[in-house]
Design a protein around this motif. Sequence first.
Motif, short mmCIF file in Angstrom:
data_model
loop_
_atom_site.label_atom_id
_atom_site.label_comp_id
_atom_site.label_asym_id
_atom_site.label_seq_id
_atom_site.Cartn_x
_atom_site.Cartn_y
_atom_site.Cartn_z
N LEU A 22 0.82 -1.22 0.00
CA LEU A 22 0.00 0.00 0.00
C LEU A 22 0.85 1.27 0.00
O LEU A 22 0.41 2.31 0.50
N THR A 23 2.03 1.20 -0.57
CA THR A 23 2.93 2.35 -0.59
C THR A 23 3.10 2.96 -1.98
O THR A 23 3.36 4.15 -2.11
N LYS A 24 2.99 2.15 -3.02
CA LYS A 24 3.20 2.60 -4.39
C LYS A 24 1.98 2.30 -5.24
O LYS A 24 1.22 1.37 -4.97
N ALA A 25 1.82 3.11 -6.29
CA ALA A 25 0.68 2.91 -7.19
C ALA A 25 1.05 3.36 -8.59
O ALA A 25 2.06 4.04 -8.80
N VAL A 26 0.21 2.98 -9.54
CA VAL A 26 0.41 3.40 -10.92
C VAL A 26 -0.96 3.57 -11.59
O VAL A 26 -1.89 2.80 -11.33
N LYS A 27 -1.08 4.61 -12.39
CA LYS A 27 -2.30 4.83 -13.16
C LYS A 27 -2.32 3.88 -14.36
O LYS A 27 -1.26 3.54 -14.91
N VAL A 28 -3.52 3.47 -14.76
CA VAL A 28 -3.63 2.51 -15.87
C VAL A 28 -4.71 2.96 -16.86
O VAL A 28 -5.64 2.21 -17.16
N ALA A 53 -0.26 -5.05 -12.06
CA ALA A 53 0.04 -5.25 -10.63
C ALA A 53 1.36 -5.99 -10.46
O ALA A 53 2.17 -5.65 -9.58
N GLY A 54 1.61 -7.00 -11.29
CA GLY A 54 2.87 -7.73 -11.22
C GLY A 54 4.05 -6.85 -11.58
O GLY A 54 5.11 -6.90 -10.93
N GLN A 55 3.89 -6.02 -12.59
CA GLN A 55 4.95 -5.10 -13.00
C GLN A 55 5.22 -4.06 -11.92
O GLN A 55 6.37 -3.67 -11.70
N LEU A 56 4.17 -3.63 -11.25
CA LEU A 56 4.33 -2.66 -10.16
C LEU A 56 5.14 -3.26 -9.02
O LEU A 56 6.04 -2.61 -8.47
N GLU A 57 4.84 -4.49 -8.65
CA GLU A 57 5.57 -5.15 -7.56
C GLU A 57 7.06 -5.27 -7.90
O GLU A 57 7.91 -5.17 -7.01
N GLU A 58 7.35 -5.47 -9.17
CA GLU A 58 8.74 -5.63 -9.59
C GLU A 58 9.41 -4.31 -9.94
O GLU A 58 10.61 -4.27 -10.23
N GLY A 59 8.62 -3.21 -9.91
CA GLY A 59 9.16 -1.91 -10.26
C GLY A 59 9.48 -1.78 -11.73
O GLY A 59 10.35 -0.98 -12.12
N LYS A 60 8.76 -2.54 -12.57
CA LYS A 60 9.06 -2.56 -14.00
C LYS A 60 7.94 -1.96 -14.83
O LYS A 60 7.60 -2.45 -15.91
N ILE A 61 7.35 -0.89 -14.33
CA ILE A 61 6.30 -0.19 -15.07
C ILE A 61 6.51 1.30 -14.89
O ILE A 61 6.92 1.76 -13.82
N ASP A 62 6.27 2.06 -15.92
CA ASP A 62 6.47 3.51 -15.86
C ASP A 62 5.36 4.18 -15.07
O ASP A 62 4.21 3.72 -15.05
N GLY A 63 5.70 5.30 -14.43
CA GLY A 63 4.70 6.13 -13.77
C GLY A 63 4.41 5.76 -12.33
O GLY A 63 3.39 6.20 -11.78
N PHE A 65 4.22 6.01 -8.46
CA PHE A 65 4.25 7.15 -7.53
C PHE A 65 3.90 6.67 -6.13
O PHE A 65 3.45 5.54 -5.93
N ASP A 66 4.11 7.54 -5.15
CA ASP A 66 3.81 7.20 -3.75
C ASP A 66 2.30 7.28 -3.51
O ASP A 66 1.72 8.37 -3.55
N PHE A 67 1.69 6.14 -3.24
CA PHE A 67 0.26 6.09 -2.99
C PHE A 67 -0.10 6.86 -1.72
O PHE A 67 -1.15 7.50 -1.64
N THR A 68 0.79 6.83 -0.74
CA THR A 68 0.52 7.49 0.54
C THR A 68 0.48 9.00 0.42
O THR A 68 -0.06 9.69 1.29
N ASP A 69 1.05 9.55 -0.65
CA ASP A 69 1.05 11.00 -0.85
C ASP A 69 -0.15 11.48 -1.66
O ASP A 69 -0.38 12.69 -1.77
N ALA A 70 -0.88 10.55 -2.24
CA ALA A 70 -1.99 10.92 -3.11
C ALA A 70 -3.24 11.26 -2.30
O ALA A 70 -3.41 10.81 -1.17
N LYS A 71 -4.11 12.05 -2.89
CA LYS A 71 -5.43 12.31 -2.30
C LYS A 71 -6.32 11.12 -2.66
O LYS A 71 -6.73 10.93 -3.79
N ILE A 72 -6.55 10.28 -1.65
CA ILE A 72 -7.26 9.02 -1.88
C ILE A 72 -8.77 9.22 -1.80
O ILE A 72 -9.28 9.75 -0.80
N MET A 73 -9.46 8.80 -2.83
CA MET A 73 -10.92 8.83 -2.84
C MET A 73 -11.43 7.44 -2.45
O MET A 73 -10.65 6.51 -2.27
N ALA A 74 -12.74 7.30 -2.33
CA ALA A 74 -13.30 5.95 -2.21
C ALA A 74 -12.91 5.18 -3.47
O ALA A 74 -12.89 5.76 -4.55
N PRO A 75 -12.60 3.88 -3.36
CA PRO A 75 -12.20 3.12 -4.56
C PRO A 75 -13.21 3.24 -5.70
O PRO A 75 -12.83 3.26 -6.86
#
Length: 330
Positions: A22-28, A53-63, A65-75
Amino acid sequence: MKLGTIDNGTRDGQLVVVNKNLTKAVKVPSIAATMQQAMDNWEKCESLLRVAAGQLEEGKIDGIFDFTDAKIMAPIPRAYHWADGSAYVTHVELVRKARNAELPESFWTDPLMYMGASDAFIGANDDIKVENEDWGIDLEAEVVVITDDVPPGVSAEQAKKHIKLIGLVNDVSLRNLIPDELKKQFGFYQSKPWTSFSPVVVTPDELGDNWDGGKVHLPLHSFINGIKIGSPNAGIDMTFDFGQLIKHAAKTRSLMAGTIIGSGTVANKGAAAGSSCIAEIRCLEMIEKGEVTTPFLKFGDMVAIEMNDNEGKSIFGKINQKIIKYNPVQ
């Protein structure tokens, strides 16, 4: 797989894939711009989202960012359909016992359910805005599921196959407004002001053996001002599992993709592990002592709700909210 939504200046926000910590995220956006769009095309989108999701875990996708810094809405910031059950009948039994009311036998065989306001859910860190403390502000910690398209008349077993995502909610209640609404025999409305979501929702496989297809077998932790009020296990004393709740909701109509079904306040018989709402605590006090000593929430109070995995890691992230006063427009 864990999914969330961040604020991008629109009502429906931006769908993001979130890592397991729950620390990193990527837009899709090439897969789906919003959670509702993903649900509308789940059969196609799920596999693509899992690759991301697999690429995010491995750090092999562009973009990334820190999920904890984002303004989180309801999913899913607004949904076409939100139906909340009351699957823990032991909770209903306790509430009725406190006011010397009998529990109809049908409550054990036919689920209670109401349709809630779904035009604007609030995020995990958003303030809960209420005009008057005298309305009896209460939290309700619940588990929810989100479905794809569900056909009418579906069986309970088949209904389980339509569960695609799982999350937590704080289904806020204004307890002192409920009695007058129920007297009208037309259901809740003003007494259900806001429903707030956990930061992310997850696919059932994220729960491992703690998900049996219809129930989440883990404690749900609730706190007020940092003090734990309860950790009842969501898989214990759930009279109606999510398959049965979905079957009930779809008895006479189909359910559209993105439908949210709630468990109702999580409770265990006897409340040995504590409670998921203040109303239950007050009922226990009335039964045991003949008087109520625990107040409802006040302005400035903090509410937190969270569920951890077997290693103690947060699964859905923490709901962490402050009760604040709003001034009505005259």
